[in-house]
Design a protein around this motif. Structure first.
Motif, PDB file in Angstrom:
ATOM      1  N   ASP A 143      16.808  -1.840  77.953  1.00  0.00           N
ATOM      2  CA  ASP A 143      16.826  -0.481  77.940  1.00  0.00           C
ATOM      3  C   ASP A 143      16.809   0.181  76.758  1.00  0.00           C
ATOM      4  OD1 ASP A 143      17.522   2.299  78.232  1.00  0.00           O
ATOM      5  OD2 ASP A 143      19.138   1.996  79.733  1.00  0.00           O
ATOM      6  N   VAL A 144      15.353   0.423  76.547  1.00  0.00           N
ATOM      7  CA  VAL A 144      14.863   1.179  75.094  1.00  0.00           C
ATOM      8  C   VAL A 144      15.052   2.562  75.313  1.00  0.00           C
ATOM      9  CG1 VAL A 144      12.949   1.062  73.371  1.00  0.00           C
ATOM     10  CG2 VAL A 144      13.293  -1.026  75.228  1.00  0.00           C
ATOM     11  N   GLY A 145      15.675   3.137  73.938  1.00  0.00           N
ATOM     12  CA  GLY A 145      15.662   4.467  73.697  1.00  0.00           C
ATOM     13  C   GLY A 145      16.899   5.016  74.715  1.00  0.00           C
ATOM     14  N   THR A 146      18.095   4.141  74.469  1.00  0.00           N
ATOM     15  CA  THR A 146      19.331   4.230  75.050  1.00  0.00           C
ATOM     16  C   THR A 146      19.939   5.480  75.069  1.00  0.00           C
ATOM     17  OG1 THR A 146      19.882   2.123  74.582  1.00  0.00           O
ATOM     18  CG2 THR A 146      21.564   3.465  75.365  1.00  0.00           C
ATOM     19  N   GLY A 147      19.959   6.471  73.999  1.00  0.00           N
ATOM     20  CA  GLY A 147      20.825   7.582  73.895  1.00  0.00           C
ATOM     21  C   GLY A 147      22.142   7.498  74.122  1.00  0.00           C
ATOM     22  N   ILE A 191      13.401  -0.613  80.961  1.00  0.00           N
ATOM     23  CA  ILE A 191      13.613   0.773  81.138  1.00  0.00           C
ATOM     24  C   ILE A 191      13.372   1.645  79.758  1.00  0.00           C
ATOM     25  CG2 ILE A 191      15.482   2.559  81.823  1.00  0.00           C
ATOM     26  CD1 ILE A 191      16.766   0.268  83.265  1.00  0.00           C
ATOM     27  N   ILE A 192      12.570   2.717  80.075  1.00  0.00           N
ATOM     28  CA  ILE A 192      12.131   3.630  79.102  1.00  0.00           C
ATOM     29  C   ILE A 192      12.227   5.030  79.309  1.00  0.00           C
ATOM     30  CG2 ILE A 192      10.686   4.319  76.797  1.00  0.00           C
ATOM     31  CD1 ILE A 192       9.313   1.589  77.395  1.00  0.00           C
ATOM     32  N   LEU A 193      13.542   5.792  79.373  1.00  0.00           N
ATOM     33  CA  LEU A 193      13.598   6.988  80.022  1.00  0.00           C
ATOM     34  C   LEU A 193      13.807   8.127  78.954  1.00  0.00           C
ATOM     35  CD1 LEU A 193      14.340   5.356  82.494  1.00  0.00           C
ATOM     36  CD2 LEU A 193      16.122   6.693  83.020  1.00  0.00           C
ATOM     37  N   ASN A 194      13.032   9.155  78.952  1.00  0.00           N
ATOM     38  CA  ASN A 194      12.924  10.261  78.259  1.00  0.00           C
ATOM     39  C   ASN A 194      12.952  10.048  76.649  1.00  0.00           C
ATOM     40  OD1 ASN A 194      13.449  12.009  80.601  1.00  0.00           O
ATOM     41  ND2 ASN A 194      15.452  10.949  80.728  1.00  0.00           N
ATOM     42  N   THR A 195      12.082   8.933  76.427  1.00  0.00           N
ATOM     43  CA  THR A 195      12.039   8.473  75.175  1.00  0.00           C
ATOM     44  C   THR A 195      10.630   8.531  74.782  1.00  0.00           C
ATOM     45  OG1 THR A 195      13.997   6.924  75.451  1.00  0.00           O
ATOM     46  CG2 THR A 195      12.392   6.451  73.690  1.00  0.00           C
ATOM     47  N   LEU A 196       9.622   8.294  75.366  1.00  0.00           N
ATOM     48  CA  LEU A 196       8.240   8.136  74.951  1.00  0.00           C
ATOM     49  C   LEU A 196       7.560   9.695  74.491  1.00  0.00           C
ATOM     50  CD1 LEU A 196       6.989   5.730  77.584  1.00  0.00           C
ATOM     51  CD2 LEU A 196       7.156   5.342  75.192  1.00  0.00           C
ATOM     52  N   GLY A 197       8.203  10.745  74.581  1.00  0.00           N
ATOM     53  CA  GLY A 197       7.790  12.118  74.239  1.00  0.00           C
ATOM     54  C   GLY A 197       8.162  11.884  72.703  1.00  0.00           C
ATOM     55  N   HIS A 198       8.892  11.138  72.280  1.00  0.00           N
ATOM     56  CA  HIS A 198       9.007  11.260  70.487  1.00  0.00           C
ATOM     57  C   HIS A 198       7.895  10.698  70.000  1.00  0.00           C
ATOM     58  CE1 HIS A 198      12.936  12.963  70.301  1.00  0.00           C
ATOM     59  NE2 HIS A 198      13.522  11.998  71.277  1.00  0.00           N
ATOM     60  N   HIS A 256       9.554  -5.436  85.691  1.00  0.00           N
ATOM     61  CA  HIS A 256       9.389  -4.414  86.120  1.00  0.00           C
ATOM     62  C   HIS A 256       9.462  -3.429  85.056  1.00  0.00           C
ATOM     63  CE1 HIS A 256      10.011  -5.985  90.076  1.00  0.00           C
ATOM     64  NE2 HIS A 256       9.671  -5.112  90.869  1.00  0.00           N
ATOM     65  N   LEU A 257       8.745  -2.278  84.903  1.00  0.00           N
ATOM     66  CA  LEU A 257       8.687  -1.088  84.109  1.00  0.00           C
ATOM     67  C   LEU A 257       9.274   0.134  84.718  1.00  0.00           C
ATOM     68  CD1 LEU A 257       7.783   0.176  81.253  1.00  0.00           C
ATOM     69  CD2 LEU A 257       5.584   0.734  82.289  1.00  0.00           C
ATOM     70  N   VAL A 258      10.208   0.804  84.283  1.00  0.00           N
ATOM     71  CA  VAL A 258      10.748   1.861  84.724  1.00  0.00           C
ATOM     72  C   VAL A 258      10.701   3.137  83.828  1.00  0.00           C
ATOM     73  CG1 VAL A 258      12.773   2.982  85.548  1.00  0.00           C
ATOM     74  CG2 VAL A 258      12.432   0.641  85.991  1.00  0.00           C
ATOM     75  N   ILE A 259       9.888   4.071  83.859  1.00  0.00           N
ATOM     76  CA  ILE A 259       9.852   5.260  82.976  1.00  0.00           C
ATOM     77  C   ILE A 259      10.059   6.575  83.761  1.00  0.00           C
ATOM     78  CG2 ILE A 259       7.724   6.436  81.797  1.00  0.00           C
ATOM     79  CD1 ILE A 259       6.592   3.971  80.843  1.00  0.00           C
ATOM     80  N   SER A 260      10.452   7.541  82.808  1.00  0.00           N
ATOM     81  CA  SER A 260      10.565   8.926  83.619  1.00  0.00           C
ATOM     82  C   SER A 260      10.488   9.631  82.081  1.00  0.00           C
ATOM     83  CB  SER A 260      11.930   9.071  84.118  1.00  0.00           C
ATOM     84  OG  SER A 260      13.298   9.218  83.313  1.00  0.00           O
ATOM     85  N   ASP A 261       9.762  10.896  82.157  1.00  0.00           N
ATOM     86  CA  ASP A 261       9.634  11.743  81.095  1.00  0.00           C
ATOM     87  C   ASP A 261       9.545  13.376  81.601  1.00  0.00           C
ATOM     88  OD1 ASP A 261       9.699  11.782  78.130  1.00  0.00           O
ATOM     89  OD2 ASP A 261       8.593   9.921  78.335  1.00  0.00           O
ATOM     90  N   SER A 262       9.779  14.041  80.639  1.00  0.00           N
ATOM     91  CA  SER A 262       9.466  15.425  81.081  1.00  0.00           C
ATOM     92  C   SER A 262       8.092  15.633  80.919  1.00  0.00           C
ATOM     93  CB  SER A 262      10.101  16.303  79.918  1.00  0.00           C
ATOM     94  OG  SER A 262      11.594  16.272  80.027  1.00  0.00           O
ATOM     95  N   THR A 263       7.515  16.546  81.691  1.00  0.00           N
ATOM     96  CA  THR A 263       6.099  16.728  81.658  1.00  0.00           C
ATOM     97  C   THR A 263       5.568  18.307  81.484  1.00  0.00           C
ATOM     98  OG1 THR A 263       6.344  16.957  84.103  1.00  0.00           O
ATOM     99  CG2 THR A 263       5.691  14.898  83.334  1.00  0.00           C
ATOM    100  N   ALA A 264       4.679  18.425  81.227  1.00  0.00           N
ATOM    101  CA  ALA A 264       3.767  19.663  80.735  1.00  0.00           C
ATOM    102  C   ALA A 264       3.366  20.409  81.985  1.00  0.00           C
ATOM    103  CB  ALA A 264       2.670  19.652  79.662  1.00  0.00           C
ATOM    104  N   THR A 265       4.323  20.501  83.174  1.00  0.00           N
ATOM    105  CA  THR A 265       3.876  20.882  84.529  1.00  0.00           C
ATOM    106  C   THR A 265       4.266  22.315  84.778  1.00  0.00           C
ATOM    107  OG1 THR A 265       5.596  19.613  85.293  1.00  0.00           O
ATOM    108  CG2 THR A 265       3.433  18.777  85.495  1.00  0.00           C
ATOM    109  N   SER A 266       4.915  23.063  83.885  1.00  0.00           N
ATOM    110  CA  SER A 266       5.024  24.629  83.776  1.00  0.00           C
ATOM    111  C   SER A 266       5.121  25.125  82.749  1.00  0.00           C
ATOM    112  CB  SER A 266       6.447  24.529  84.652  1.00  0.00           C
ATOM    113  OG  SER A 266       7.560  24.244  83.795  1.00  0.00           O
ATOM    114  N   GLU A 267       4.870  26.737  82.850  1.00  0.00           N
ATOM    115  CA  GLU A 267       4.842  27.115  81.475  1.00  0.00           C
ATOM    116  C   GLU A 267       6.478  27.167  80.744  1.00  0.00           C
ATOM    117  OE1 GLU A 267       3.498  31.074  82.130  1.00  0.00           O
ATOM    118  OE2 GLU A 267       1.320  30.632  82.665  1.00  0.00           O
ATOM    119  N   GLY A 268       7.189  27.326  81.679  1.00  0.00           N
ATOM    120  CA  GLY A 268       8.561  27.076  81.211  1.00  0.00           C
ATOM    121  C   GLY A 268       8.866  26.031  80.396  1.00  0.00           C
ATOM    122  N   MET A 269       8.495  24.842  81.085  1.00  0.00           N
ATOM    123  CA  MET A 269       8.793  23.410  80.267  1.00  0.00           C
ATOM    124  C   MET A 269       8.140  23.466  78.691  1.00  0.00           C
ATOM    125  SD  MET A 269      10.142  20.773  79.705  1.00  0.00           S
ATOM    126  CE  MET A 269      10.790  20.027  81.247  1.00  0.00           C
TER     127      MET A 269
END
Length: 272
Positions: A85-89, A164-171, A194-207
């Motif tokens: 788990d990389v970028g544990t938080g 697992i790399i969650l909410n980290t690659l945006g940095h 296995h590779l598990v990734i999640s991240d925030s996306t530029a999919t709305s003006e609000g985000m």
């Protein structure tokens, strides 16, 4: 110096590295998921972001739920017993080791982060079932070789591992560099991993507005990407169904209420 004194000195040194005058991503996220390991400066920017884009709270909460579903699926359906788990938080409820070891008590988990505030709370992560093992590495995503070498002290690299790399690659500001870092980490894992990734996306003006406000706060910038860029991290891997989708749409559990359409995408891929 006794072991106790050495530990106290190390803890004091770590805490001295913690800056409480500017917002911090791990503390900011901790505030959004209802944690208590944050400071006034983190809560202030958190409240500002809520006014700009309340949906970011949903992103934080649903991304955490995705982690649990992904880990349970990999343990139960694919026999994975090892997690990197990389970028544990900061630890909250249902950390990777807790989810995995509920299903498979012999699971091994290595957490990786190089942040002093996370390191200061590492003791909360370093718990394990008697059959399994949990370790924490003070290491850097930007040095994949060092991460893999250190993780080998706990994980068996002859057997599949879930990265697992969650909410980290945006940095990582440069997308090509982020892809290369992921590629190098995956390259060091055995077939069947296995590779598990999640991240925030530029999919709305609000985000996008929330991201800009956060980056202007003095915190380490976080760059939201397109869905296509998130999908690019899985190049060369076999994507598990349903592919790269919103975190709320990845194998939702039967009987759970409908989740909001959040600006965060995820995927799980298998290394051939």
């Amino acid at each position: 110096m006794s072991d106790t004194n050495s530990e106290l000195a190390a803890t004091a040194e770590i805490r001295a590295r913690i800056d409480t005058t500017t917002p911090h991503s791990a503390r900011f996220w901790n505030y959004f998921v209802g944690g208590k390991d944050n400071y006034e400066v983190d809560r202030e920017i958190g409240e500002q972001i809520k006014e700009i884009f309340p949906g970011l709270v949903d992103v934080a909460l649903t991304s955490r739920l995705f982690l649990g579903r992904a880990v349970r699926h990999l343990v139960a359906e694919h026999g994975i017993r090892q997690f990197l788990d990389v970028g544990t938080g900061l630890p909250t409820a249902d950390n990777t080791h807790e989810v995995a070891q509920r299903v498979a008590p012999d699971a091994r988990i290595v957490y990786v982060d190089n942040d002093p505030i996370v390191l200061a709370h590492a003791g909360a992560l370093l718990t394990s079932t008697p059959e399994g093992r949990t370790a924490y590495l003070d290491a850097d995503l930007y040095d994949p070789d060092a991460v893999l070498e250190a993780a080998a002290g706990t994980l068996d690299f002859s057997r599949p591992i879930a990265l697992i790399i969650l909410n980290t690659l945006g940095h990582v500001a440069d997308h090509d560099q982020a892809r290369d870092l992921v590629r190098r980490l995956v390259a060091g894992l055995p077939s069947g991993s296995h590779l598990v990734i999640s991240d925030s996306t530029a999919t709305s003006e609000g985000m996008i507005a929330a991201s800009n406000a956060y980056n202007a706060s003095g915190a380490t910038p976080y760059h939201v990407r397109s869905v296509e860029e998130i999908a690019g991290f899985f190049e060369g891997l076999d994507l598990l169904a349903p592919g790269v989708v919103r975190v709320t749409e990845w194998r939702p559990e039967a009987g759970t209420p409908s989740a909001p359409a959040v600006d965060a995408y995820c995927g799980v891929g298998r290394k051939p």
